[in-house]
Design an enzyme around this catalytic site. Sequence first.
Site, PDB file in Angstrom:
ATOM      1  CD  GLU A  55      -1.401  -2.394   1.983  1.00  0.00           C
ATOM      2  OE1 GLU A  55      -2.224  -3.125   2.552  1.00  0.00           O
ATOM      3  OE2 GLU A  55      -0.161  -2.631   1.988  1.00  0.00           O
ATOM      4  CG  LEU A 211      21.065 -29.184  -0.399  1.00  0.00           C
ATOM      5  CD1 LEU A 211      20.542 -29.553   0.988  1.00  0.00           C
ATOM      6  CD2 LEU A 211      20.200 -29.811  -1.478  1.00  0.00           C
TER       7      LEU A 211
END
Length: 347
Positions: A55, A211
């Site tokens: 917003e 990973l």
Amino acid sequence: MNSTNHEFFMRRCLELAAMGRGNAAPNPMVGAVLVHQGRIIGEGYHRQYGQAHAEVNCVNSVTAEDRPLIQRATMYVSLEPCAHHGKTPPCADLIVTEKIPEVVIGCVDTFSAVAGKGIEKLKKAGIKVHTGILEAACRAINRRFFTFHEQQRPYIILKWAQSRNGFVAGPGGAPVRISNQWSDRLVHRWRSEEMAILVGTRTAIVDNPQLNTRLWPGKSPVRLVIDRALTVPRTHHLWDGRIPTIFITAEQSVKEGKVEMMQLDFTLPLLPQLMQHLYQRHIQSVLVEGGPYVLQRFLETDLWDEARVITGTATLPDGLAAPALPQAVIEERLYLQEDRIDIYRRG
């Protein structure tokens, strides 16, 4: 403005919200649009955790020429504006201060600190509020956030690659190349979108995985390794200290730089314990890339929300069978060259 127009602008909110994927967590992904007489005069999304919400970015994007229109505009926002002080001030207060007369909200925020309080604040200020516009889609984009707060555990994604005849590895568990380079890049993008990634002991030892997200721009997730007796060699990548890494073990808890040993009771069901600890650490999502044993334990414990299965072109004569996926709904199918990627949700 009719419901069709409401949905049109809410779809734009969702497009904007998705641009925060991988960066907004543990906050939800949110998009906001300011509309005056059918024209968008401002838009924004939550770009980065700890920074301005959607917003705020939306209002700040309005040009000086259009700023007088804000008090006659409608704000569309995919999730209820917050009403509490966190790392940033309440967005509901901003809307009131800017004297925006009408707000259209995709879905209510069930997080206890919000949970209708933002809507209540707007209505008390005399602002006209509409809710439930594309509600299912607005909840879906924040599956991780809602699962975390409503079920008190991370959102769990299971991922594996399998041969055309359903094997994830060769005889004796020998590593076999299954997916192509494009699927590999997609997997690294998936990693960048989650807060943690998990493997078991066998995968950690045999594959020696990093990973990380080296094939895709983005933050690498926290590495989780189930290793009861700490048998993964210290020379393996998971001990390199480059990325926060947690070994789930029966050994004593200790921390060495970015590598932590977290002691759990292996005489009790392990996965529920682990999910509770991850919830306490505010880890909202886990991508499970373990072998079939670990994946099957998640399925049998009914601790999963999504499964992503990559099926390559190879046919193996024998090997480790892929996990047995229970009742599930296929939500998406795509192809990257010859690889087929199926994304399932729990049925």
